[in-house]
Design a protein around this motif. Structure first.
Motif, PDB file in Angstrom:
ATOM      1  N   CYS A  88      44.433  41.252  40.304  1.00  0.00           N
ATOM      2  CA  CYS A  88      44.195  40.238  41.527  1.00  0.00           C
ATOM      3  C   CYS A  88      45.544  39.871  42.139  1.00  0.00           C
ATOM      4  O   CYS A  88      46.586  39.660  41.192  1.00  0.00           O
ATOM      5  N   LEU A  89      45.680  39.830  43.342  1.00  0.00           N
ATOM      6  CA  LEU A  89      46.670  39.628  44.238  1.00  0.00           C
ATOM      7  C   LEU A  89      47.380  38.251  43.830  1.00  0.00           C
ATOM      8  O   LEU A  89      48.661  38.009  44.074  1.00  0.00           O
ATOM      9  N   HIS A 130      34.560  39.699  42.565  1.00  0.00           N
ATOM     10  CA  HIS A 130      35.814  39.143  42.398  1.00  0.00           C
ATOM     11  C   HIS A 130      36.006  38.110  43.471  1.00  0.00           C
ATOM     12  O   HIS A 130      36.430  37.105  43.247  1.00  0.00           O
TER      13      HIS A 130
HETATM   14 ZN    ZN Z   1      41.710  38.141  43.304  1.00  0.00          ZN
END
Ligand code: ZN
Length: 172
Positions: A88-89, A130
Motif C-alpha cells: 500500500c502506498l 484494496h
Molecule cells: Zn492502499
C-alpha cells in the motif's frame, strides 16, 4: 499537472470513512486527473481519495490497461479465495501475502456520470477490494495477522525515529 503528496500511516484521514460524491463538476475532473498523475508518479496500481486527504468515495486505478476511475463504488458477489503479495502506498515498502476474494463485482459511476458494472478477477479484483477498503477507512495493516502487524508497527516506529529499521534490503 498538479499532484498530491500521499498520506501515510498515522494520518487520521486514512481511518475516516468517506461520503458519496454528488457533484459531477470541473473540480471533480481536476481531482481525478491529479489523482491519476499522483498514482503514476508513486508508482502504484490504485489510489483512493483519502490517500490524498479527500474524504470522498472515489478511487483511480491502472493495472496496465489504462487508467480507470470509479465514483461511489459498491462491491458484491465475492467469489473464491486468492492469495497475493499486497502492499500500500500509505504503508510504504511493506508487503504481505493476503487472501481476499478472487472475483468480485463492482458497481459505481464513471466521471461522466454513467453507471459502471465490472466483473473483476485476480489483480483487478484485488485492487478494487484494496481501494474500497480505503474508502471505508480500513488500512492494509488491519488485514494482516497480529504478529505481522506487530512487526510492521516496529518497522514504522523505527522509521519515524529515523533509525535504519530492519528491512531485509537494508545494507548491513
Ligand atoms: Zn492502499
Amino acid at each position: 499537472m498538479a499532484t498530491f503528496s500521499i498520506r501515510t500511516f498515522g494520518d487520521p484521514v486514512l481511518k475516516t470513512p468517506t461520503t458519496d460524491i454528488t457533484e459531477f463538476d470541473d473540480a471533480l475532473v481536476r481531482l481525478v486527473e491529479a489523482m491519476i498523475q499522483t498514482m503514476y508518479d508513486a508508482p502504484g496500481v490504485g489510489l483512493a481519495a483519502p490517500q490524498v486527504g479527500v474524504q470522498k468515495r472515489l478511487f483511480v486505478y491502472d493495472i496496465g490497461e489504462g487508467p480507470g476511475v470509479v465514483i461511489n463504488p459498491v462491491l458484491s458477489d465475492f467469489r473464491g479465495d486468492w492469495t497475493y503479495h499486497e502492499g500500500c502506498l500509505s504503508v510504504p515498502e511493506l508487503w504481505w501475502d493476503i487472501t481476499r476474494a478472487k472475483q468480485v463485482r463492482l458497481t459505481g459511476i464513471d466521471l461522466d456520470g454513467n453507471e459502471l458494472d465490472i466483473e473483476a478477477d485476480e489483480l483487478l479484483a484485488r485492487v478494487f477490494q484494496h481501494e474500497v477498503d480505503h474508502l471505508d477507512g480500513v488500512l492494509l495493516l488491519e488485514r494482516v495477522s497480529s504478529d505481522e502487524r506487530k512487526e510492521a508497527m516496529r518497522t514504522l516506529r523505527q522509521r519515524a525515529l529515523g533509525l535504519p529499521g530492519d528491512r531485509a534490503e537494508a545494507p548491513r
